[in-house]
Design a protein around this motif. Structure first.
Motif, mmCIF file in Angstrom:
data_model
loop_
_atom_site.group_PDB
_atom_site.id
_atom_site.type_symbol
_atom_site.label_atom_id
_atom_site.label_comp_id
_atom_site.label_asym_id
_atom_site.label_seq_id
_atom_site.Cartn_x
_atom_site.Cartn_y
_atom_site.Cartn_z
ATOM 1 N N THR A 77 -4.989 11.718 2.280
ATOM 2 C CA THR A 77 -4.770 11.300 0.898
ATOM 3 C C THR A 77 -3.306 10.909 0.721
ATOM 4 O OG1 THR A 77 -4.412 13.597 0.361
ATOM 5 C CG2 THR A 77 -6.593 12.681 -0.123
ATOM 6 N N LEU A 78 -3.076 10.116 -0.331
ATOM 7 C CA LEU A 78 -1.720 9.663 -0.614
ATOM 8 C C LEU A 78 -1.006 10.780 -1.367
ATOM 9 C CD1 LEU A 78 0.218 7.169 -0.549
ATOM 10 C CD2 LEU A 78 -0.728 6.540 -2.759
ATOM 11 N N GLU A 79 -0.171 11.539 -0.665
ATOM 12 C CA GLU A 79 0.470 12.684 -1.328
ATOM 13 C C GLU A 79 1.795 13.004 -0.640
ATOM 14 O OE1 GLU A 79 -2.510 15.643 -0.748
ATOM 15 O OE2 GLU A 79 -1.918 16.031 1.318
ATOM 16 N N ILE A 80 2.618 13.773 -1.331
ATOM 17 C CA ILE A 80 3.884 14.219 -0.753
ATOM 18 C C ILE A 80 3.576 15.269 0.306
ATOM 19 C CG2 ILE A 80 6.023 15.466 -1.256
ATOM 20 C CD1 ILE A 80 5.940 14.104 -4.029
ATOM 21 N N ARG A 81 4.174 15.117 1.500
ATOM 22 C CA ARG A 81 3.855 16.010 2.615
ATOM 23 C C ARG A 81 5.099 16.741 3.086
ATOM 24 N NH1 ARG A 81 -1.157 14.509 4.858
ATOM 25 N NH2 ARG A 81 -2.084 12.891 3.555
ATOM 26 N N GLU A 82 4.867 17.661 3.974
ATOM 27 C CA GLU A 82 5.950 18.518 4.468
ATOM 28 C C GLU A 82 7.138 17.691 4.959
ATOM 29 O OE1 GLU A 82 6.466 21.965 7.815
ATOM 30 O OE2 GLU A 82 4.440 21.371 7.233
ATOM 31 N N ARG A 83 6.836 16.615 5.715
ATOM 32 C CA ARG A 83 7.915 15.802 6.277
ATOM 33 C C ARG A 83 8.033 14.445 5.612
ATOM 34 N NH1 ARG A 83 7.438 16.741 12.724
ATOM 35 N NH2 ARG A 83 8.491 18.752 12.783
ATOM 36 N N SER A 84 7.357 14.300 4.492
ATOM 37 C CA SER A 84 7.470 13.042 3.752
ATOM 38 C C SER A 84 7.834 13.340 2.302
ATOM 39 C CB SER A 84 6.151 12.263 3.798
ATOM 40 O OG SER A 84 6.260 11.103 3.005
ATOM 41 N N PRO A 85 9.076 13.052 1.905
ATOM 42 C CA PRO A 85 9.516 13.396 0.542
ATOM 43 C C PRO A 85 8.828 12.553 -0.537
ATOM 44 C CG PRO A 85 11.230 12.205 1.725
ATOM 45 C CD PRO A 85 10.132 12.428 2.710
ATOM 46 N N GLY B 221 -6.981 -2.525 1.674
ATOM 47 C CA GLY B 221 -7.511 -2.179 0.358
ATOM 48 C C GLY B 221 -7.026 -0.869 -0.221
ATOM 49 N N LYS B 222 -6.155 -0.168 0.506
ATOM 50 C CA LYS B 222 -5.648 1.107 -0.013
ATOM 51 C C LYS B 222 -4.121 1.125 0.049
ATOM 52 C CE LYS B 222 -9.248 4.509 1.004
ATOM 53 N NZ LYS B 222 -9.454 5.038 -0.331
ATOM 54 N N ILE B 223 -3.533 1.934 -0.814
ATOM 55 C CA ILE B 223 -2.091 2.122 -0.731
ATOM 56 C C ILE B 223 -1.823 3.244 0.262
ATOM 57 C CG2 ILE B 223 -0.059 2.884 -1.996
ATOM 58 C CD1 ILE B 223 -1.159 1.415 -4.412
ATOM 59 N N VAL B 224 -0.988 2.966 1.294
ATOM 60 C CA VAL B 224 -0.759 3.984 2.315
ATOM 61 C C VAL B 224 0.565 4.722 2.114
ATOM 62 C CG1 VAL B 224 -2.225 2.911 4.055
ATOM 63 C CG2 VAL B 224 0.187 2.266 3.905
ATOM 64 N N GLU B 225 1.488 4.101 1.397
ATOM 65 C CA GLU B 225 2.756 4.794 1.171
ATOM 66 C C GLU B 225 3.381 4.214 -0.085
ATOM 67 O OE1 GLU B 225 5.363 4.761 4.495
ATOM 68 O OE2 GLU B 225 6.844 6.073 3.561
ATOM 69 N N THR B 226 3.990 5.069 -0.885
ATOM 70 C CA THR B 226 4.644 4.561 -2.086
ATOM 71 C C THR B 226 5.853 5.423 -2.408
ATOM 72 O OG1 THR B 226 4.352 4.068 -4.433
ATOM 73 C CG2 THR B 226 3.059 5.874 -3.562
ATOM 74 N N GLY B 227 6.820 4.811 -3.032
ATOM 75 C CA GLY B 227 8.027 5.541 -3.370
ATOM 76 C C GLY B 227 9.074 4.581 -3.873
ATOM 77 N N ASN B 228 10.258 5.075 -4.254
ATOM 78 C CA ASN B 228 11.265 4.125 -4.695
ATOM 79 C C ASN B 228 11.764 3.337 -3.497
ATOM 80 O OD1 ASN B 228 13.692 5.243 -3.533
ATOM 81 N ND2 ASN B 228 13.498 6.889 -5.032
ATOM 82 N N HIS B 229 12.394 2.195 -3.714
ATOM 83 C CA HIS B 229 12.557 1.274 -2.606
ATOM 84 C C HIS B 229 13.504 1.808 -1.541
ATOM 85 C CE1 HIS B 229 16.293 -0.219 -4.404
ATOM 86 N NE2 HIS B 229 16.521 -0.835 -3.258
#
Lengths: 323, 297
Positions: free
Chosen positions: A298-306, A222-230
């Motif tokens: 939370t779904l956000e940009i992180r130190e090791r996740s662009p 029920g939640k989005i865990v990761e999103t970004g361009n393909h």
């Protein structure tokens, strides 16, 4: 940001205790395809039904060109709804077998009398048949006279009839033969270029989503865990669930088999009626720490996740370079 | 015949559910026997003079209980009436009452079943419990009371009273079948697709749901038709049905009953026609239902 045609904020749908969709934020821009992937029961189809108005949200907003659908009533709602249509999963059950193809595709014009002048109805229907690659003379035939792929084209023509800007495709090719899937995908891509459509493309087939999507959202419980361009999602997944999902895609080249790192998830998907505290994926995650049970990422940009990722320990792991 | 059928199938002609049902039906003996009987009875009801030139009301006491002669192949009854002519002419009122009553039941059953199935919720609960109550009432008791109330006018021949009685009491099964068929088809994808396009309840019900849930309902009505023919005969036999100058199988059976020991013919022949007609309608309904049921294919 002005080219955002569809936006949801904190979209929630509960069926009693079951939290089918539990706080989904997504944006869709003009002319873009957003792929939504996830395993069965993660809320993908409920999300699609919410977007096209077949279900009423328990909470949150759906904004089409800035108008919040839940605030609109009557004529305003009908006009807003025209702008967002759906292609359904099963072309065998989504067409009324007692109506001719002409009546099925023309029905939107019977419901919305102002869409096309009455005398132009037949021509409009024939143009739609032509647009989706069917013979315009077949409008007096019945659905059972068409193959699965042709029936899905009929479903696409019906969705296009009111000239919507947004089309929600709910697993539009999963009921079709593999040989037909590519044709329907190519048709959808061609229509997108021709008509400037925006797609929300829901599927569990990762290779299909990769092929058609500009951006991808991965759903879990029920939640989005990761999103970004393909490219980001497929080549540099940072959420453990996405990595596990991608590592499970079969590889056609036998020489590469066994060279990839398979991630085997243990356990079942928890019940959406009582999701785990904190991070919902922690019960099946090999990285889980005690803190994951307390703090929901939370779904956000992180130190090791662009790109946005809902994991405290998000980091890039290449699981499928050759796919 | 079958070559033609094959040819039209391979040529890509429409193969609808009804078309498949017909291909299935025409190989069944039961269907043909029932269909022939039904057609004969219907023709008898519409043009009785095709079958006999005698007048059922032309009775001579001199011929009382006489045996078969010439045109009167079934002989004469205790009043000297031609039994064959009475039986042939009796088909009309029997069929008229049964068909009209079935139509009344059909309209009530269709509307109640459609409303209960489509709207659901409290309306469904209310209508379904009402049907349960209706089914709990003994049919014969309710029919006698209702028919007697309705036919208080001594001048009337009772056709209207019997029709209304049977129609008002007989719709419950049809409504139940309709409701369950609607429940199945209202959750189909094509209904959701129409709803998504903005279709209102009227369009959803009458354009999408009804055409896809009507076939089991029609089958129930053909069976009900047979039951209503028997029902009319029952009420007429009990003296609360057709009366006066009406000619029907039920009246004929009722009149002949007391004299069965002296002359069995006047009782037996209308009974045979009645039983054959009821059986024919029920067999027809059964055969059609089997043919339309995709699960049995």
């Amino acid at each position: 940001m002005s080219d955002v045609v569809l936006e949801t904020r904190g979209l929630v749908k509960h069926f009693g205790a079951v939290r089918a969709v539990d706080g989904v934020d997504l944006q869709l821009r003009r002319g873009e395809t957003l792929g939504v992937v996830g395993e069965s029961g993660c809320g993908k189809s409920t999300l699609a039904k919410l977007l096209v108005g077949l279900e009423k949200p328990t909470g949150g907003e759906i904004r089409v060109r800035g108008d919040d659908l839940s605030r609109l009533r009557g004529g305003g709602l009908r006009r807003a709804r025209r702008n967002i249509q759906m292609v359904m999963q099963d072309p065998y059950t989504s067409l009324n077998s007692r109506m001719t193809v002409g009546d099925i595709i023309g029905e939107p014009y019977d419901i919305h009398r102002d869409a096309v002048p009455h005398t132009g109805r037949q021509r409009a229907v024939q143009e739609l048949l032509d647009l989706v690659g069917l013979n315009p003379d077949h409008l007096n035939r019945y659905p059972h006279q068409f193959s699965g792929g042709q029936r899905q084209r009929i479903g696409i023509a019906r969705a296009l009839a009111l000239r919507p800007e947004i089309i929600v495709c709910d697993e539009p090719v999963s009921a079709l033969d593999v040989s037909i899937q590519a044709q329907v995908i190519n048709l959808l891509e061609g229509l997108q270029r021709q008509l400037g459509l925006s797609y929300i493309f829901i599927a569990h087939d990762l290779s299909v989503v990769r092929h058609i999507s500009d951006r991808v959202a991965v759903m879990y419980l029920g939640k989005i865990v990761e999103t970004g361009n393909h490219m980001a999602i497929y080549d540099q997944p940072t959420h453990p669930y996405t990595q596990a999902l991608l590592s499970a895609v079969p590889v056609p080249d036998p020489r590469l088999r066994g060279r990839r790192d398979h991630i085997m998830l243990t356990g079942d998907v928890p019940s959406p009626a009582s999701p785990p505290s904190g991070c919902r994926f922690r019960t099946r995650c090999w990285k889980a720490q005690p803190g994951c049970a307390e703090h929901e990422p939370t779904l956000e940009i992180r130190e090791r996740s662009p790109h946005p990722s809902a994991c405290h320990y998000a980091e890039v792991r290449d699981v499928m370079r050759r796919f | 015949m079958s070559d033609l059928g094959e040819l039209s199938r391979t040529a890509g002609k429409p193969r609808s559910l009804a078309g498949d049902a017909w291909l299935d039906l025409r190989t069944r003996k039961v269907f043909w026997i029932a269909a022939v009987l039904v057609v004969v009875v219907l023709v008898m009801a519409i043009w009785p003079s095709l079958f006999t030139s005698a007048d059922p009301r032309d009775c001579l006491l001199a011929r009382k209980n006489a045996g078969p002669t010439g045109g009167a192949i079934f002989g004469f009854d205790f009043q000297g009436c031609d039994v064959y002519a009475k039986t042939v002419f009796g088909a009309r009122d029997s069929i008229l009452v049964a068909v009209s009553a079935t139509l009344i039941s059909g309209v009530i059953g269709l509307l109640v079943g459609l409303a209960a199935g489509y709207f659901g919720g409290w309306l469904d609960a209310l209508l379904s419990r009402f049907i349960d109550v209706m089914l709990g009432i003994p049919f014969l008791l309710a029919a006698i009371v209702l028919a007697q109330r309705l036919s208080s006018d001594p001048q009337s021949n009772g056709v209207l009273a019997v029709t209304v009685t049977l129609g008002v009491l007989g719709w419950t099964t049809a409504a139940r079948v309709m409701r369950s068929a609607v429940l199945t088809s209202k959750n189909q994808d094509y209904v959701a697709a129409a709803r998504m396009l903005g279709a209102g309840p009227g369009r959803l019900m009458f354009r999408h749901i009804l055409p896809n849930s009507i076939s089991p309902f029609i089958v129930v009505l053909t069976v009900l038709l047979g039951i209503n023919i028997a029902g009319e005969a029952t009420l007429s036999y009990l003296g609360v049905g057709l009366k006066g100058d009406a000619v029907s199988w039920g009246i004929a059976i009722a009149e002949a009953g007391p004299f069965v020991r002296t002359a069995a013919g006047p009782l037996v022949w209308p009974s045979v026609f009645l039983a054959a007609t009821v059986l024919a309608f029920i067999m027809l309904g059964d055969a059609v239902r089997d043919a339309f049921d995709p699960k049995l294919r």
